[in-house]
Design a protein around this motif. Sequence first.
Motif, PDB file in Angstrom:
ATOM      1  N   HIS A   4       1.804   5.685   5.718  1.00 43.19           N
ATOM      2  CA  HIS A   4       1.353   6.079   4.381  1.00 43.19           C
ATOM      3  C   HIS A   4       1.775   7.522   4.079  1.00 43.19           C
ATOM      4  O   HIS A   4       2.217   7.835   2.961  1.00 43.19           O
ATOM      5  CB  HIS A   4      -0.171   5.936   4.309  1.00 43.19           C
ATOM      6  N   ALA A  59      -6.328   6.221  -0.127  1.00 48.33           N
ATOM      7  CA  ALA A  59      -6.482   5.980   1.308  1.00 48.33           C
ATOM      8  C   ALA A  59      -7.929   6.082   1.741  1.00 48.33           C
ATOM      9  O   ALA A  59      -8.289   5.625   2.835  1.00 48.33           O
ATOM     10  CB  ALA A  59      -5.634   6.964   2.103  1.00 48.33           C
ATOM     11  N   TYR A 119       0.834  -1.204   0.000  1.00 48.26           N
ATOM     12  CA  TYR A 119       0.000   0.000   0.000  1.00 48.26           C
ATOM     13  C   TYR A 119       0.868   1.253   0.000  1.00 48.26           C
ATOM     14  O   TYR A 119       0.665   2.179  -0.803  1.00 48.26           O
ATOM     15  CB  TYR A 119      -0.909  -0.061   1.217  1.00 48.26           C
ATOM     16  N   CYS A 120       1.857   1.287   0.884  1.00 48.43           N
ATOM     17  CA  CYS A 120       2.738   2.450   0.969  1.00 48.43           C
ATOM     18  C   CYS A 120       3.666   2.546  -0.236  1.00 48.43           C
ATOM     19  O   CYS A 120       3.975   3.646  -0.713  1.00 48.43           O
ATOM     20  CB  CYS A 120       3.536   2.396   2.265  1.00 48.43           C
TER      21      CYS A 120
END
Length: 408
Positions: A271, A104, A85-86
């Motif tokens: 994030h 997000a 995700y990051c």
Amino acid sequence: MLVTDHLRPPALPDLPPPWHTPERESLQLQARTFAREEVLPVANELDPRKGLIPPALLGRLAELGYFGITTGTEHGGMGLGAFEYCMVAEELARAWMSVASIIARAQGLGTGLADDSRRTELLERSARGDWIGAIALSEPDAGSDLAGVRTRAVRDRSGGTDEWVITGHKRWCGNAEAADFIQVLVRTRDAEPGEPRSAGLETLLVEKERGSFPDGLTGTPIDKIGYHGFLTWDLALDGVRVPAGNVVTTGHGDESGFSGVGAWLDVARVHTAARAVGLAQAAVEDCTTYLQEREQFGHPIGDFQALRFALADMASEVEAARALYRQVAHLIDCGVGCTRQAAMAKLRASEMAAAVTTQAMQLHGGNGYTTERAVERHWRDARLTTIFEGTSEIQRKIISDEMLPRPR
């Protein structure tokens, strides 16, 4: 003393980092190509006039599965972790931080309801990009101090109804009007003597139509110097009604209220660190090109040692922040509690991005202070990373409070 050839140590191979996998490399390359070829042209066109992310680009994000990176495959998502995700967010932020941010607002957000069938439906919509939300935490007098939230929710069971009625004032709610829902942090009761100030806080799900606000909710856009692509709102809630079952948990041990927000913020802060690294990486890349293009005194300015060394320092700082956020994302995926480390990653990456993008503008000279170059966009957006998801001062408080007794 010189080392003879036969005594020299063998050259080390170019080993990948310990968390490298072919699947991650493929995902990163896909995100990087998409960001360069499809996101960057849109950003260059729309950001200077404060334009919004167009629906077509949201559709492409959905096609690539980026709204469901952390959602399970059984619900149509990728079933991946905070690391991927990051990593994707970093690549998207190299082109436009707002696109790295909009993903997000899915990832299973707004799906933590007690009703299993409803939760399943919303998870599937989230993974498809059909359930994109907004989060209303902060208030005019409660930003860093979320325990001071005053927005009230009162249970109404009269006339055969069972609903929460919300009244209050929220600020800094990004994407509120364009969202399918808003998660609102509210106070359902006052804290009792001896309880922490955060007692009595809950998160409620306000469902809505995209492009409008529900009855009782009005909003005013907040004019910003950066972070364009979607609007940020000041919201007034006057008798907004939501079903009694719309109490949201986080998926972290079914925590709700203030503790649930804290668990969610650990991932959010890593994030943010990834987004900050993406912005700084873009600034380094822009400077690398510009130092070879711009000539003064008969030479490319990249020939001058002072500028070369500045670029080297910038690149080194980016690499260090990247290594830290990836380490923390890895720990999160391993189930390790790492609130302090998440705060460290966010602190170091955001402060680094603000400094690196400032230096990038300096290396561009007067050209850096125009909207003709993307470096000013990176600078404007990087400055915000030191503020949202908890200011740098709040990150330092989190870190130091785990290291020392808390002050009285």
